[in-house]
Scaffold this motif. Sequence first.
Motif, PDB file in Angstrom:
ATOM      1  N   LYS A  90      64.250  65.168  24.930  1.00  0.00           N
ATOM      2  CA  LYS A  90      63.079  64.330  24.664  1.00  0.00           C
ATOM      3  C   LYS A  90      62.606  64.446  23.230  1.00  0.00           C
ATOM      4  CE  LYS A  90      58.705  62.970  26.735  1.00  0.00           C
ATOM      5  NZ  LYS A  90      59.217  61.619  27.036  1.00  0.00           N
ATOM      6  N   LEU A  91      62.662  65.615  22.724  1.00  0.00           N
ATOM      7  CA  LEU A  91      62.114  65.823  21.388  1.00  0.00           C
ATOM      8  C   LEU A  91      63.165  65.669  20.289  1.00  0.00           C
ATOM      9  CD1 LEU A  91      59.814  68.875  22.102  1.00  0.00           C
ATOM     10  CD2 LEU A  91      59.195  66.477  22.017  1.00  0.00           C
ATOM     11  N   GLY A  92      64.397  65.646  20.679  1.00  0.00           N
ATOM     12  CA  GLY A  92      65.432  65.512  19.664  1.00  0.00           C
ATOM     13  C   GLY A  92      65.554  66.806  18.893  1.00  0.00           C
ATOM     14  N   ALA A  93      65.457  66.677  17.616  1.00  0.00           N
ATOM     15  CA  ALA A  93      65.628  67.854  16.777  1.00  0.00           C
ATOM     16  C   ALA A  93      64.322  68.626  16.717  1.00  0.00           C
ATOM     17  CB  ALA A  93      66.089  67.447  15.387  1.00  0.00           C
ATOM     18  N   LEU A  94      63.929  69.235  17.855  1.00  0.00           N
ATOM     19  CA  LEU A  94      62.631  69.922  17.923  1.00  0.00           C
ATOM     20  C   LEU A  94      62.605  71.156  17.016  1.00  0.00           C
ATOM     21  CD1 LEU A  94      59.931  69.774  19.394  1.00  0.00           C
ATOM     22  CD2 LEU A  94      60.867  71.348  21.086  1.00  0.00           C
ATOM     23  N   GLU A  95      63.756  71.725  16.829  1.00  0.00           N
ATOM     24  CA  GLU A  95      63.787  72.937  16.020  1.00  0.00           C
ATOM     25  C   GLU A  95      63.305  72.691  14.605  1.00  0.00           C
ATOM     26  OE1 GLU A  95      67.752  70.951  15.678  1.00  0.00           O
ATOM     27  OE2 GLU A  95      66.220  71.288  17.193  1.00  0.00           O
ATOM     28  N   ASN A  96      63.339  71.440  14.194  1.00  0.00           N
ATOM     29  CA  ASN A  96      62.935  71.131  12.823  1.00  0.00           C
ATOM     30  C   ASN A  96      61.423  71.004  12.672  1.00  0.00           C
ATOM     31  OD1 ASN A  96      65.607  71.029  11.983  1.00  0.00           O
ATOM     32  ND2 ASN A  96      65.808  68.878  12.630  1.00  0.00           N
ATOM     33  N   ILE A  97      60.752  70.856  13.766  1.00  0.00           N
ATOM     34  CA  ILE A  97      59.312  70.644  13.645  1.00  0.00           C
ATOM     35  C   ILE A  97      58.499  71.797  14.214  1.00  0.00           C
ATOM     36  CG2 ILE A  97      59.488  68.135  13.651  1.00  0.00           C
ATOM     37  CD1 ILE A  97      58.838  68.139  16.603  1.00  0.00           C
ATOM     38  N   ILE A  98      59.136  72.735  14.881  1.00  0.00           N
ATOM     39  CA  ILE A  98      58.400  73.889  15.396  1.00  0.00           C
ATOM     40  C   ILE A  98      58.826  75.120  14.604  1.00  0.00           C
ATOM     41  CG2 ILE A  98      58.013  75.358  17.412  1.00  0.00           C
ATOM     42  CD1 ILE A  98      58.178  72.949  19.113  1.00  0.00           C
ATOM     43  N   LEU A 132      54.678  67.639  21.663  1.00  0.00           N
ATOM     44  CA  LEU A 132      55.133  68.713  22.553  1.00  0.00           C
ATOM     45  C   LEU A 132      54.398  68.663  23.892  1.00  0.00           C
ATOM     46  CD1 LEU A 132      57.031  71.110  22.660  1.00  0.00           C
ATOM     47  CD2 LEU A 132      55.212  72.518  21.710  1.00  0.00           C
ATOM     48  N   SER A 133      53.127  68.371  23.818  1.00  0.00           N
ATOM     49  CA  SER A 133      52.358  68.301  25.058  1.00  0.00           C
ATOM     50  C   SER A 133      52.874  67.208  25.969  1.00  0.00           C
ATOM     51  CB  SER A 133      50.877  68.052  24.743  1.00  0.00           C
ATOM     52  OG  SER A 133      50.323  69.161  24.107  1.00  0.00           O
ATOM     53  N   GLU A 134      53.195  66.087  25.380  1.00  0.00           N
ATOM     54  CA  GLU A 134      53.739  65.003  26.203  1.00  0.00           C
ATOM     55  C   GLU A 134      55.070  65.408  26.823  1.00  0.00           C
ATOM     56  OE1 GLU A 134      53.958  61.452  23.903  1.00  0.00           O
ATOM     57  OE2 GLU A 134      51.781  61.304  23.645  1.00  0.00           O
ATOM     58  N   ALA A 135      55.882  66.086  26.005  1.00  0.00           N
ATOM     59  CA  ALA A 135      57.183  66.509  26.530  1.00  0.00           C
ATOM     60  C   ALA A 135      57.003  67.522  27.660  1.00  0.00           C
ATOM     61  CB  ALA A 135      58.011  67.116  25.397  1.00  0.00           C
ATOM     62  N   ILE A 136      56.068  68.429  27.469  1.00  0.00           N
ATOM     63  CA  ILE A 136      55.825  69.431  28.516  1.00  0.00           C
ATOM     64  C   ILE A 136      55.244  68.779  29.757  1.00  0.00           C
ATOM     65  CG2 ILE A 136      54.428  71.443  29.099  1.00  0.00           C
ATOM     66  CD1 ILE A 136      54.680  72.269  26.163  1.00  0.00           C
ATOM     67  N   ASP A 137      54.334  67.835  29.524  1.00  0.00           N
ATOM     68  CA  ASP A 137      53.733  67.151  30.672  1.00  0.00           C
ATOM     69  C   ASP A 137      54.774  66.412  31.486  1.00  0.00           C
ATOM     70  OD1 ASP A 137      51.352  68.109  29.846  1.00  0.00           O
ATOM     71  OD2 ASP A 137      50.648  66.245  28.937  1.00  0.00           O
ATOM     72  N   ALA A 138      55.814  65.989  30.838  1.00  0.00           N
ATOM     73  CA  ALA A 138      56.847  65.222  31.533  1.00  0.00           C
ATOM     74  C   ALA A 138      57.734  66.116  32.398  1.00  0.00           C
ATOM     75  CB  ALA A 138      57.703  64.476  30.533  1.00  0.00           C
ATOM     76  N   LEU A 139      57.650  67.423  32.175  1.00  0.00           N
ATOM     77  CA  LEU A 139      58.478  68.335  32.967  1.00  0.00           C
ATOM     78  C   LEU A 139      57.951  68.435  34.396  1.00  0.00           C
ATOM     79  CD1 LEU A 139      58.891  71.346  30.496  1.00  0.00           C
ATOM     80  CD2 LEU A 139      60.648  69.676  31.137  1.00  0.00           C
ATOM     81  N   PRO A 140      58.847  68.692  35.323  1.00  0.00           N
ATOM     82  CA  PRO A 140      58.359  69.018  36.674  1.00  0.00           C
ATOM     83  C   PRO A 140      57.418  70.226  36.627  1.00  0.00           C
ATOM     84  CG  PRO A 140      60.726  68.675  36.691  1.00  0.00           C
ATOM     85  CD  PRO A 140      60.308  68.690  35.246  1.00  0.00           C
ATOM     86  N   ASP A 141      56.495  70.273  37.568  1.00  0.00           N
ATOM     87  CA  ASP A 141      55.468  71.329  37.546  1.00  0.00           C
ATOM     88  C   ASP A 141      56.072  72.727  37.516  1.00  0.00           C
ATOM     89  OD1 ASP A 141      53.327  69.537  37.576  1.00  0.00           O
ATOM     90  OD2 ASP A 141      53.483  69.310  39.759  1.00  0.00           O
TER      91      ASP A 141
END
Lengths: 162, 342
Positions: free
Chosen positions: A154-162, A101-110
Motif C-alpha cells: 500500500k505504501l510502496g517505498a515506505l522505507e524512504n519516508i519513515i 501510515l494511519s490510513e494504511a494501518i486502518d486498512a489492515l484487519p483488526d
Amino acid sequence: MTEIQYNVCVDAYADHLFRFVLKSLRDDDAAKDVVQDSFLRLWENRESVYDGKEKSYLFTIAYRLIVDHVRLRDRKGGSDDRLTRMESHGGGEYDNLSEILSEAIDALPDLQRSLVLLRDYDGYSYQEIGEITGLSEPQVKVYIFRARTALKQKLGALENII
Amino acid sequence: MKIDQNNYEQYALDYLEGNLAGDIRKAFEAFLDAHPEEASGVRSLFDGMPRLEPEPWVTYPDKQALKRAVPMYETAPHRTLARRWIYYACAAVAVVAVSVLGVGLYRTQPVDDPSTSSMAQAPATVIMQRVARRVFSITDRQAARFAVSRGATSAGSDSEKLAAARAVSRPATIPAKPDRENVTAQTAVAQLTPASMATNITVDPTSTPDDADPEEAFAVTPLIPLLTGISTVRPSTSVVLPEGPIVREMITERTSDFDSAVDPATGLTHGQVLLAMGADAPAETAAGERFRRSRGGKFFRSLVQPLVEPLDVLSPVTVYRENEQRIIEVGSYIVSRKRVNN
C-alpha cells in the motif's frame, strides 16, 4: 501491589496502553474506556499479578477488551469510524506521513493491526505477543508478515519516508 | 523440516530479520528459488519492512483519574516508622491482654512459692480443718467471706504436697461447738479416681455460728482448674457426694470445664471468681501480688468483687492426688454458704 506501586504502573504504562488501544480501535472514547477498565482489573487482581508482569497483564486485558469491542461493533453493523486523531505536538513534519501510515494501518484487519502495534509500538517479542493475544508464535509471525506485506504494497517505498 | 506454500510465512520474518540459520535457512532459500511468486513478496521486504513509529505525543488525557488514593501511612515520610508503631501498639495490647488473663488463671493454681503465707506450708488436712473451723465459727459473715481464701490453694514442695494429699485422703473431722442441732452440712467430698484418694470433710453441724440460720448449709462447688498442676490430668467429673441435695445440685451444675464454666449468679467464669476471692488474701506469688496491688488489679476487683460477694463465698479448697510420684491438683472447690430450703 500497593497503591504506590499501582500508581507507578499508571505513570509508566498508561500512555503506551492508550496508544495501542487507540490505534487498534480508532475510537477515542472507547480507547479511554478500555484503558480505564484495564487498570481497574489490574488493581482488582493485584494479588495474582507477579512483579514485573504488570505491563503484559495490562496489554493482555486491553487486547481482550479490544476484541470484545470490535466484535460488538461488528454486530452492530460495522465501524462508525469515529477516529479521533490526537493533536500533534511538535510532530508537524510527520503530519502527511502519519496520515498515510494511519490510513494504511486502518486498512489492515483488526487482528493484524493489533499485532503490528504490539510489535512496533511496544517492542514485544513474537512469543510475548503470542502470550498476550493467545496465539501461537508461528501464528503471530504469519499475521505480522502478512500485515507488513500489505503495508508495503500500500505504501510502496515506505522505507524512504519513515 | 519441509517448507511449502502452507507454512513458509512463519519463517519469512525470521529470514528477513536474520534469525534463520543452518538447514532451515537453506531450505527456506530453496523454497524461494522454487516459488518466484512467493519469493517476490518476501524479497520486496528486503529493502525495508514498514515499521510503525511510536507517537509519544499521544498520551492518556487523565492519568490522575486512574490512580488510587494512597493511605496516609504510605505517604508519610517515615512510613516505616509509622508501621512499626502500629505493630508495637498491637503487640503491647496483646501482651497486656495475655498478662491479665494469665494472672487470673495463675491465681487459681497451687504454686510452689516460699513467699506464701505460713498457712500454705501446713499439711492440707490442717488447712482444711482450719478452713472448716473458720467456716463454722463465723460470727461476722462479711469478715469470714474472704478470710480463709488462702487455704489449701497453696502448697509447698512436691513432697509436702504428697504428705498433705495422703493426709487429706483420710477423713477429717471438724471439731464442733455443741450449741446447734438438727442441721447437717456435709461438704467437700470429692470421690476421685482412684477411690483411695477420696477426700472427706465431715463438718459437725453444731459448729455453725450462733447467728446462722438452722436451715443453712454449706455448698461445695468444684472449680476445675484449666491448668491443673500437671495439666495433662483432667479432673474427674464423677464427683460423688454424701447426702445433701443442695450440695449435690451445686456439684452437678459446676463440674463442667473450668474455662467454660460460668457462674449463673454472676456471669463470671470460675477463674474470675477465685481471683476476686483472693482480693483480701496474700497473693500466692510475687507476680500475683504485684498484679493485686496494681491499678489494673484493683480495677478488676472493683468490677468483679461486687458480683462475687452475694455468693457468700468462704473459701477455695484444693484437693490433691498422687500420680507417678507427683502431686497433682485435681480440683478446687468453693465453699460457700447456701441456704437450704427444706
